[in-house]
Design a protein around this motif. Structure first.
Motif, PDB file in Angstrom:
ATOM      1  N   MET A   1       0.829  -1.206   0.000  1.00  0.00           N
ATOM      2  CA  MET A   1       0.000   0.000   0.000  1.00  0.00           C
ATOM      3  C   MET A   1       0.858   1.247   0.000  1.00  0.00           C
ATOM      4  SD  MET A   1      -3.144   1.199   0.101  1.00  0.00           S
ATOM      5  CE  MET A   1      -4.153  -0.150   0.700  1.00  0.00           C
ATOM      6  N   LYS A   2       1.846   1.296   0.895  1.00  0.00           N
ATOM      7  CA  LYS A   2       2.691   2.489   0.982  1.00  0.00           C
ATOM      8  C   LYS A   2       3.455   2.702  -0.309  1.00  0.00           C
ATOM      9  CE  LYS A   2       6.340   2.393   3.645  1.00  0.00           C
ATOM     10  NZ  LYS A   2       7.210   2.427   4.825  1.00  0.00           N
ATOM     11  N   SER A   3       3.994   1.644  -0.890  1.00  0.00           N
ATOM     12  CA  SER A   3       4.771   1.795  -2.115  1.00  0.00           C
ATOM     13  C   SER A   3       3.891   2.215  -3.285  1.00  0.00           C
ATOM     14  CB  SER A   3       5.486   0.483  -2.441  1.00  0.00           C
ATOM     15  OG  SER A   3       4.561  -0.562  -2.648  1.00  0.00           O
ATOM     16  N   GLU A   4       2.624   1.772  -3.313  1.00  0.00           N
ATOM     17  CA  GLU A   4       1.731   2.159  -4.403  1.00  0.00           C
ATOM     18  C   GLU A   4       1.451   3.651  -4.364  1.00  0.00           C
ATOM     19  OE1 GLU A   4      -2.519   0.874  -6.446  1.00  0.00           O
ATOM     20  OE2 GLU A   4      -1.921   0.005  -4.533  1.00  0.00           O
ATOM     21  N   PHE A   5       1.182   4.185  -3.189  1.00  0.00           N
ATOM     22  CA  PHE A   5       0.963   5.632  -3.061  1.00  0.00           C
ATOM     23  C   PHE A   5       2.207   6.405  -3.466  1.00  0.00           C
ATOM     24  CE2 PHE A   5      -2.823   5.193  -0.264  1.00  0.00           C
ATOM     25  CZ  PHE A   5      -3.600   6.113  -0.912  1.00  0.00           C
ATOM     26  N   ALA A   6       3.353   5.959  -3.012  1.00  0.00           N
ATOM     27  CA  ALA A   6       4.580   6.688  -3.319  1.00  0.00           C
ATOM     28  C   ALA A   6       4.829   6.719  -4.815  1.00  0.00           C
ATOM     29  CB  ALA A   6       5.760   6.042  -2.598  1.00  0.00           C
ATOM     30  N   GLY A   7       4.583   5.590  -5.483  1.00  0.00           N
ATOM     31  CA  GLY A   7       4.784   5.523  -6.920  1.00  0.00           C
ATOM     32  C   GLY A   7       3.841   6.421  -7.679  1.00  0.00           C
ATOM     33  N   ILE A   8       2.639   6.581  -7.156  1.00  0.00           N
ATOM     34  CA  ILE A   8       1.656   7.452  -7.793  1.00  0.00           C
ATOM     35  C   ILE A   8       2.046   8.905  -7.632  1.00  0.00           C
ATOM     36  CG2 ILE A   8      -0.710   8.304  -7.603  1.00  0.00           C
ATOM     37  CD1 ILE A   8      -1.524   5.407  -6.946  1.00  0.00           C
ATOM     38  N   PHE A   9       2.299   9.301  -6.419  1.00  0.00           N
ATOM     39  CA  PHE A   9       2.444  10.737  -6.154  1.00  0.00           C
ATOM     40  C   PHE A   9       3.729  11.324  -6.709  1.00  0.00           C
ATOM     41  CE2 PHE A   9       1.074  14.546  -4.426  1.00  0.00           C
ATOM     42  CZ  PHE A   9       2.115  15.185  -3.779  1.00  0.00           C
ATOM     43  N   ILE A  10       4.732  10.541  -6.891  1.00  0.00           N
ATOM     44  CA  ILE A  10       6.005  11.094  -7.354  1.00  0.00           C
ATOM     45  C   ILE A  10       5.880  11.691  -8.749  1.00  0.00           C
ATOM     46  CG2 ILE A  10       6.898   9.001  -8.450  1.00  0.00           C
ATOM     47  CD1 ILE A  10       9.606   9.648  -7.170  1.00  0.00           C
ATOM     48  N   VAL A 371     -10.687  10.253   0.943  1.00  0.00           N
ATOM     49  CA  VAL A 371     -10.057   9.113   1.614  1.00  0.00           C
ATOM     50  C   VAL A 371      -8.725   9.564   2.196  1.00  0.00           C
ATOM     51  CG1 VAL A 371      -9.292   6.735   1.360  1.00  0.00           C
ATOM     52  CG2 VAL A 371     -11.116   7.620  -0.122  1.00  0.00           C
ATOM     53  N   LEU A 372      -8.552   9.327   3.485  1.00  0.00           N
ATOM     54  CA  LEU A 372      -7.304   9.626   4.180  1.00  0.00           C
ATOM     55  C   LEU A 372      -6.657   8.288   4.527  1.00  0.00           C
ATOM     56  CD1 LEU A 372      -5.647  12.035   5.398  1.00  0.00           C
ATOM     57  CD2 LEU A 372      -6.846  11.569   7.559  1.00  0.00           C
ATOM     58  N   VAL A 373      -5.440   8.076   4.032  1.00  0.00           N
ATOM     59  CA  VAL A 373      -4.794   6.768   4.179  1.00  0.00           C
ATOM     60  C   VAL A 373      -3.447   6.934   4.872  1.00  0.00           C
ATOM     61  CG1 VAL A 373      -4.021   4.692   2.980  1.00  0.00           C
ATOM     62  CG2 VAL A 373      -5.864   6.063   2.009  1.00  0.00           C
ATOM     63  N   SER A 374      -3.227   6.141   5.908  1.00  0.00           N
ATOM     64  CA  SER A 374      -1.929   6.128   6.565  1.00  0.00           C
ATOM     65  C   SER A 374      -0.888   5.518   5.637  1.00  0.00           C
ATOM     66  CB  SER A 374      -1.996   5.314   7.863  1.00  0.00           C
ATOM     67  OG  SER A 374      -0.697   5.066   8.366  1.00  0.00           O
ATOM     68  N   ASN A 375       0.180   6.265   5.371  1.00  0.00           N
ATOM     69  CA  ASN A 375       1.244   5.729   4.526  1.00  0.00           C
ATOM     70  C   ASN A 375       2.034   4.627   5.224  1.00  0.00           C
ATOM     71  OD1 ASN A 375       0.633   7.427   2.383  1.00  0.00           O
ATOM     72  ND2 ASN A 375       2.019   9.038   3.069  1.00  0.00           N
ATOM     73  N   LYS A 376       1.864   4.507   6.539  1.00  0.00           N
ATOM     74  CA  LYS A 376       2.571   3.465   7.300  1.00  0.00           C
ATOM     75  C   LYS A 376       1.782   2.167   7.338  1.00  0.00           C
ATOM     76  CE  LYS A 376       4.611   2.501  11.838  1.00  0.00           C
ATOM     77  NZ  LYS A 376       4.886   3.052  13.200  1.00  0.00           N
ATOM     78  N   THR A 377       0.484   2.269   7.622  1.00  0.00           N
ATOM     79  CA  THR A 377      -0.315   1.062   7.840  1.00  0.00           C
ATOM     80  C   THR A 377      -1.272   0.750   6.686  1.00  0.00           C
ATOM     81  OG1 THR A 377      -2.133   2.247   8.934  1.00  0.00           O
ATOM     82  CG2 THR A 377      -0.274   1.524  10.311  1.00  0.00           C
TER      83      THR A 377
END
Length: 483
Positions: A1-10, A371-377
């Motif tokens: 989950m965390k890696s998917e968000f990071a890949g999107i936002f960059i 949607v608010l998503v914890s980048n950690k969990t």
């Protein structure tokens, strides 16, 4: 989950803006500008469709070609003189089940014949007596209610040739009978599902008593109010196929020329579905006029199987790809003003601008969720907005402003913010195939259907000495919205 968000936002383009900073003066904020995508991808309740027999669910796996709709034909030829059997109803249910399994929706139509074709000319217009039609509608009611999650619209059907409301063998194409059957269908359907019927003058006659009186029309103020009027859209099964679309528009000499008909339909189709198919080559379906008329009529869907000559013309003349992208809605996220850092127990404001570059709109109800998503969990918190995306009109830009509370016990850390337009039906709410995808590059979370606005919001502990706030959950604050 965390890696998917990071890949999107960059890959999102960031720009600091003085105007953006001023918009959320109480917070550390920035403006984000997003890149438009011109990719053809599957989105629910819009686009080209394929024709399929609903009671014989084969070849419903269409999403790989960007198709999410079928014309779900219910061929009731064998039941013109008797009720549907339990076996036939079970076969229709299997069709709905297969549509759900494949992540598509159904435009369903019941017809008792398939018009004139070699060997069957005598059956043109052969339908059922009214009491049988009403019985069939009552038998379908439980299926329509149970499967509303995968019903896009219902074609009025039942009457006459191809179920297109003309040439009825049992006189069902009278005004009285059309009205009675249409209202029976509307009563049997879930209240938030709509019906489309074949010609605009049929609707005018039913709701005003006159085929050339347009006084009873849907306006923004009357849209989606649950009335019969607000739940009846328009179907054209000979779209752009002659000077009057093969009898679709027939009152040229009585004050309703083509342009007036198009204005009438185009006004209503901002709030109800419009679609159909082409049926013959004609000067009216040349690319330049076709695109102009689709835009004017806010068209949502068209048959990809018929008429092939017209479809090939659009390919040859160079407008097919544009039509494929723009049938129905197509939302592009243009920019947003977003907080960079916020404290638990406080309020954060979001502003984002969305442009609908499609020909049409949403017409079935759909929530807009932040949607608010914890980048950690990866844990999500969801706030449902009061904003109604059915009013994000074709050719228009809409600015959404919302203020959201963070509870006192919000865990400090790094979060991502997204917007999601899921299906409203609980059965498929969490299925990302039924969530609206924005036409932007690299912001889509395929696993949840969320469109990511920002990937690096910092949430800190409550402000020291501020005391306990009144906020107990992540939610929109209606009384403060837009302030």
């Amino acid at each position: 989950m965390k890696s998917e968000f990071a890949g999107i936002f960059i890959r999102v383009i960031l720009m600091l803006s003085a105007a953006g900073l001023a918009a959320v003066s109480a917070q550390n904020a920035r403006e984000v500008v997003y890149e438009e995508s011109f990719e053809n991808f599957a989105n629910p309740e819009r686009g080209f469709y394929h024709a399929r027999e609903l009671s014989k669910p084969e070849n419903f796996d269409l999403r790989d070609e960007g198709v999410t709709l079928i014309y779900g034909r219910v061929s009731a030829d064998a039941f013109r003189d008797r009720p549907f059997t339990e076996e036939f109803l079970a076969a229709i249910q299997q069709g709905f089940d297969e549509a759900r399994r494949q992540g598509i929706k159904v435009n369903a139509r019941v017809a008792y014949n398939h018009g004139p074709y070699p060997g069957c000319i005598a059956r043109y217009g052969d339908d059922a007596p009214k009491q049988i039609v009403l019985k069939h509608i009552s038998q379908l009611k439980p299926l329509w209610q149970k499967n509303k999650d995968v019903i896009d619209v219902i074609d009025a059907g039942f009457i006459g040739g191809w179920g297109e409301w003309h040439n009825s063998a049992h006189g069902l194409d009278s005004l009285h009978n059309r009205r009675e059957i249409l209202f029976a269908i509307l009563d049997a359907l879930p209240k938030d599902r709509m019906v489309v019927q074949r010609a605009p003058h049929y609707k005018r006659a039913i709701f005003t008593g006159s085929e050339i009186n347009g006084d009873s029309v849907i306006t923004r103020a009357r849209a989606f109010d649950g009335s019969y009027l607000s739940r009846v859209g328009h179907l054209n099964d000979c779209f752009l196929s002659s000077e009057n679309d093969v009898g679709t528009y027939i009152f040229e000499d009585q004050g309703w020329p083509l342009e007036k008909e198009l204005s009438y339909i185009g006004g209503e189709s901002r709030y109800v579905p419009y679609g159909g198919e082409t049926c013959a080559l004609d000067d009216r379906n040349q690319c330049q006029n076709a695109v102009r008329e689709m835009k004017k009529l806010h068209i949502n869907y068209l048959n990809l199987d018929y008429n092939k000559k017209v479809l090939n013309r659009w390919k040859d003349e160079g407008c097919f790809d544009e039509i494929r992208l723009k049938l129905g809605y197509r939302f592009v996220l243009r920019k947003a003003v977003l907080p960079v850092a916020v404290n638990a127990g406080s309020v954060m404001e979001l502003r984002f601008e969305i442009e609908n570059v499609g020909f049409g709109e949403l017409f079935n109800p759909r929530d807009a969720e932040i949607v608010l998503v914890s980048n950690k969990t990866g844990v999500e918190q969801v706030a449902v907005l009061s904003e109604d995306p059915r009013f994000w009109g074709a050719g228009e830009r809409t600015t959404v402003v919302t203020r959201l509370s963070l509870p006192d016990d919000q865990t400090p850390g790094s979060y991502s913010i997204g917007i999601r337009l899921p299906d409203k039906s609980p059965s498929i709410h969490d299925d990302p195939r039924y969530a609206v995808r924005f036409a932007n590059t690299d912001i889509r979370m395929a696993t949840t259907g969320t469109n990511v606005l920002s990937g690096d919001l910092t949430v800190s502990a409550p402000v020291a000495g501020a005391g306990k706030s009144r906020y107990t959950k992540f939610a929109e604050i209606p009384e403060d919205k837009g302030l």
